[in-house]
Design a protein around this motif. Structure first.
Motif, PDB file in Angstrom:
ATOM      1  N   ARG A  61      -3.607 -27.993  -3.635  1.00  0.00           N
ATOM      2  CA  ARG A  61      -4.159 -28.967  -2.692  1.00  0.00           C
ATOM      3  C   ARG A  61      -4.736 -30.183  -3.416  1.00  0.00           C
ATOM      4  N   SER A  62      -3.968 -30.733  -4.312  1.00  0.00           N
ATOM      5  CA  SER A  62      -4.393 -31.883  -5.107  1.00  0.00           C
ATOM      6  C   SER A  62      -3.519 -33.084  -4.746  1.00  0.00           C
ATOM      7  N   PRO A  63      -3.896 -34.296  -5.180  1.00  0.00           N
ATOM      8  CA  PRO A  63      -3.028 -35.465  -4.934  1.00  0.00           C
ATOM      9  C   PRO A  63      -1.624 -35.284  -5.498  1.00  0.00           C
ATOM     10  N   MET A  64      -1.495 -34.645  -6.666  1.00  0.00           N
ATOM     11  CA  MET A  64      -0.171 -34.444  -7.249  1.00  0.00           C
ATOM     12  C   MET A  64       0.655 -33.466  -6.435  1.00  0.00           C
ATOM     13  N   SER A  65       0.051 -32.419  -5.945  1.00  0.00           N
ATOM     14  CA  SER A  65       0.816 -31.458  -5.143  1.00  0.00           C
ATOM     15  C   SER A  65       1.272 -32.098  -3.838  1.00  0.00           C
ATOM     16  N   ARG A  66       0.421 -32.967  -3.259  1.00  0.00           N
ATOM     17  CA  ARG A  66       0.825 -33.672  -2.048  1.00  0.00           C
ATOM     18  C   ARG A  66       1.950 -34.666  -2.330  1.00  0.00           C
ATOM     19  N   ASP A  67       1.911 -35.280  -3.535  1.00  0.00           N
ATOM     20  CA  ASP A  67       3.006 -36.181  -3.920  1.00  0.00           C
ATOM     21  C   ASP A  67       4.318 -35.415  -4.059  1.00  0.00           C
ATOM     22  N   LEU A  68       4.235 -34.210  -4.605  1.00  0.00           N
ATOM     23  CA  LEU A  68       5.432 -33.365  -4.715  1.00  0.00           C
ATOM     24  C   LEU A  68       5.986 -33.051  -3.330  1.00  0.00           C
ATOM     25  N   LEU A  69       5.122 -32.758  -2.381  1.00  0.00           N
ATOM     26  CA  LEU A  69       5.589 -32.430  -1.038  1.00  0.00           C
ATOM     27  C   LEU A  69       6.208 -33.644  -0.349  1.00  0.00           C
ATOM     28  N   ARG A  70       5.689 -34.840  -0.640  1.00  0.00           N
ATOM     29  CA  ARG A  70       6.302 -36.039  -0.067  1.00  0.00           C
ATOM     30  C   ARG A  70       7.725 -36.234  -0.586  1.00  0.00           C
ATOM     31  N   LYS A  71       7.928 -35.987  -1.873  1.00  0.00           N
ATOM     32  CA  LYS A  71       9.281 -36.081  -2.438  1.00  0.00           C
ATOM     33  C   LYS A  71      10.177 -34.999  -1.856  1.00  0.00           C
ATOM     34  N   LEU A  72       9.613 -33.841  -1.603  1.00  0.00           N
ATOM     35  CA  LEU A  72      10.393 -32.752  -1.029  1.00  0.00           C
ATOM     36  C   LEU A  72      10.853 -33.103   0.386  1.00  0.00           C
ATOM     37  N   GLY A  73      10.016 -33.816   1.123  1.00  0.00           N
ATOM     38  CA  GLY A  73      10.387 -34.198   2.478  1.00  0.00           C
ATOM     39  C   GLY A  73      11.544 -35.177   2.538  1.00  0.00           C
ATOM     40  N   ALA A  74      11.829 -35.867   1.421  1.00  0.00           N
ATOM     41  CA  ALA A  74      12.926 -36.822   1.383  1.00  0.00           C
ATOM     42  C   ALA A  74      14.257 -36.190   1.005  1.00  0.00           C
ATOM     43  N   VAL A  75      14.249 -34.907   0.661  1.00  0.00           N
ATOM     44  CA  VAL A  75      15.475 -34.213   0.261  1.00  0.00           C
ATOM     45  C   VAL A  75      16.234 -33.770   1.507  1.00  0.00           C
ATOM     46  N   ARG A  76      17.519 -34.047   1.559  1.00  0.00           N
ATOM     47  CA  ARG A  76      18.326 -33.733   2.735  1.00  0.00           C
ATOM     48  C   ARG A  76      18.450 -32.240   2.973  1.00  0.00           C
ATOM     49  N   ALA A  77      18.435 -31.443   1.909  1.00  0.00           N
ATOM     50  CA  ALA A  77      18.760 -30.024   2.041  1.00  0.00           C
ATOM     51  C   ALA A  77      17.699 -29.226   2.777  1.00  0.00           C
ATOM     52  N   VAL A  78      16.433 -29.670   2.714  1.00  0.00           N
ATOM     53  CA  VAL A  78      15.352 -28.852   3.257  1.00  0.00           C
ATOM     54  C   VAL A  78      14.587 -29.616   4.328  1.00  0.00           C
ATOM     55  N   ASP A  79      13.923 -28.846   5.175  1.00  0.00           N
ATOM     56  CA  ASP A  79      13.081 -29.396   6.232  1.00  0.00           C
ATOM     57  C   ASP A  79      11.757 -28.647   6.186  1.00  0.00           C
ATOM     58  N   ASN A 134      21.414 -20.874  -1.757  1.00  0.00           N
ATOM     59  CA  ASN A 134      21.737 -21.768  -2.855  1.00  0.00           C
ATOM     60  C   ASN A 134      21.390 -23.216  -2.516  1.00  0.00           C
ATOM     61  N   THR A 135      21.610 -23.620  -1.270  1.00  0.00           N
ATOM     62  CA  THR A 135      21.282 -24.981  -0.856  1.00  0.00           C
ATOM     63  C   THR A 135      19.790 -25.228  -0.908  1.00  0.00           C
ATOM     64  N   VAL A 136      19.008 -24.263  -0.442  1.00  0.00           N
ATOM     65  CA  VAL A 136      17.555 -24.407  -0.474  1.00  0.00           C
ATOM     66  C   VAL A 136      17.055 -24.516  -1.917  1.00  0.00           C
ATOM     67  N   LEU A 137      17.510 -23.628  -2.765  1.00  0.00           N
ATOM     68  CA  LEU A 137      17.042 -23.638  -4.155  1.00  0.00           C
ATOM     69  C   LEU A 137      17.442 -24.929  -4.862  1.00  0.00           C
ATOM     70  N   GLN A 138      18.667 -25.410  -4.607  1.00  0.00           N
ATOM     71  CA  GLN A 138      19.102 -26.645  -5.235  1.00  0.00           C
ATOM     72  C   GLN A 138      18.292 -27.835  -4.725  1.00  0.00           C
ATOM     73  N   GLY A 139      17.992 -27.848  -3.426  1.00  0.00           N
ATOM     74  CA  GLY A 139      17.189 -28.931  -2.874  1.00  0.00           C
ATOM     75  C   GLY A 139      15.788 -28.949  -3.444  1.00  0.00           C
ATOM     76  N   LEU A 140      15.167 -27.784  -3.549  1.00  0.00           N
ATOM     77  CA  LEU A 140      13.838 -27.703  -4.148  1.00  0.00           C
ATOM     78  C   LEU A 140      13.863 -28.136  -5.612  1.00  0.00           C
ATOM     79  N   ALA A 141      14.900 -27.733  -6.321  1.00  0.00           N
ATOM     80  CA  ALA A 141      15.014 -28.120  -7.728  1.00  0.00           C
ATOM     81  C   ALA A 141      15.169 -29.630  -7.878  1.00  0.00           C
ATOM     82  N   ASP A 142      15.930 -30.263  -6.996  1.00  0.00           N
ATOM     83  CA  ASP A 142      16.103 -31.718  -7.054  1.00  0.00           C
ATOM     84  C   ASP A 142      14.781 -32.436  -6.825  1.00  0.00           C
ATOM     85  N   ALA A 143      14.018 -31.960  -5.852  1.00  0.00           N
ATOM     86  CA  ALA A 143      12.738 -32.602  -5.571  1.00  0.00           C
ATOM     87  C   ALA A 143      11.773 -32.454  -6.747  1.00  0.00           C
TER      88      ALA A 143
END
Length: 381
Positions: A61-79, A134-143
């Protein structure tokens, strides 16, 4: 020689006449081929899975973890769906079928990065559906990879190296340029569809012949003509898939057109001989549909594309080589999608030639007319 050619012509015409007089055979060889060309790829029209529900467990629950989640939200593979406070709660969400993946951000994630260490995250995915996992793991890895590049810059600036930049890895697929599931699977399954539809139609006709006449008895010329008729139809079906269907669906195609024609001719020759031999053992036509449809998926797995041949027992690999699809699928994918030269598919062509000759010889023996010395001889199974 003239008598042989005359028998061939009569066998060719007789096979086509028998085919178009049998509605079930026409549906199997011709109509089903066209229907499958649109019906089967429809399930994979999106090529890749996207927007798969993923639950986050943010223990930092830090600024960096929230930044990671923002990048994750931009990945097409995951919602991203509603976060959970603990791993147990996230696993309960997954067991209910409401999530395909879990991202766990460990405590002290930001502190570890600022100290020059590696922040730790954990990926989990539902293994029941391998393609979605595999799609989920690849999307998380990209983010995470995108976030890590920014984190490296932060650490470099902290160390007094403002111009430092991380190395970027650029991946470019060579053949399946869209990296789609359909481009990888449908192009292989289409070769199997051509075999199974042709096999089913021929076995239905052979079963009808045995039901009506009680035995298989054709001269070499008549049998050759009949097999040539089915070879022509099978070749057109395969070229229809490799040409129009792949173009219409925008699958990888046209890598080596001359090689495609050669491989198609060898493959259909092996399939027709195989179908004629197998059909000689079916005295009841309906039994063919039960057996052939049941074996379709095992034959695809034996081809070694979705399940690597190196992971199968040796005896199973040798058994797989007795079926034309094993060599045919690999040869057709190589020359059509990957642009392989003919010398690169020599093992597959040799296997198909051996199968065509072997099953062809066995078919001649199974369909041989009774000898004059024993006219009552019956060679049926």
């Amino acid at each position: 020689m003239n008598a042989f050619l005359g028998d061939c012509a009569r066998g060719f015409q007789g096979a086509l006449k028998a085919l178009f007089a049998d509605r079930a055979a026409v549906m199997s060889i011709l109509v089903a081929t066209v229907i499958y060309s649109f019906y089967y790829p429809a399930a994979y029209s999106y090529q890749v899975a996207s927007r798969l529900p993923t639950v986050v467990v943010d223990l930092d629950r830090s600024p960096m973890s929230r930044d990671l989640l923002r990048k994750l939200g931009a990945v097409r593979a995951v919602d991203l769906i509603a976060p959970e406070p603990s791993l147990a709660a996230a696993q309960a969400r997954m067991s209910e079928g409401k999530a395909d993946g879990i991202l766990i951000v460990d405590a002290d994630f930001e502190r570890d990065i600022l100290r020059g260490d590696q922040g730790r995250v954990t990926f989990l995915a539902e293994g029941a559906l391998l393609s979605r996992a595999n799609t989920v793991l690849q999307g998380l890895a990209d983010a995470v990879a995108g976030f890590s590049q920014d984190a490296v810059l932060v650490q470099a600036q902290f160390e007094g190296l403002p111009n430092a930049a991380p190395m970027r890895l650029v991946q470019r697929p060579l053949f399946n340029t869209r990296e789609g599931y359909a481009s990888a699977v449908v192009t292989a399954v289409a070769v199997l569809i051509v075999q199974q539809t042709l096999l089913l139609g021929m076995v239905l006709l052979i079963g009808t012949h045995q039901e009506l006449r009680g035995r298989l008895a054709l001269s070499a010329g008549a049998l050759s003509g009949a097999l040539a008729a089915f070879w022509s139809i099978g070749l057109l079906n395969l070229l229809y898939y490799s040409g129009f269907v792949y173009w219409f669906q925008d699958f990888p195609r046209g890598g080596n057109l001359p090689g495609l024609l050669v491989c198609a001719m060898f493959y259909i020759a092996a399939v027709v001989a195989f179908a004629a031999f197998v059909g000689s053992f079916f005295r009841v036509r309906e039994r063919a549909m039960q057996v052939i449809l049941l074996l379709s998926m095992p034959l695809y797995f034996l081809a070694g594309l979705s399940w690597p041949a190196t992971s199968m027992p040796d005896w199973l690999n040798w058994l797989a080589k007795l079926v034309p699809t094993t060599a045919g699928i690999n040869a057709m994918v190589k020359v059509n999608a990957m642009g392989a030269r003919l010398h690169e598919v020599v093992p597959e062509l040799a296997t198909l030639a051996i199968l065509a000759l072997g099953y062809g010889a066995a078919t001649l023996w199974r369909y041989r007319p009774p000898t004059p010395s024993n006219p009552s001889q019956n060679h049926d199974a």
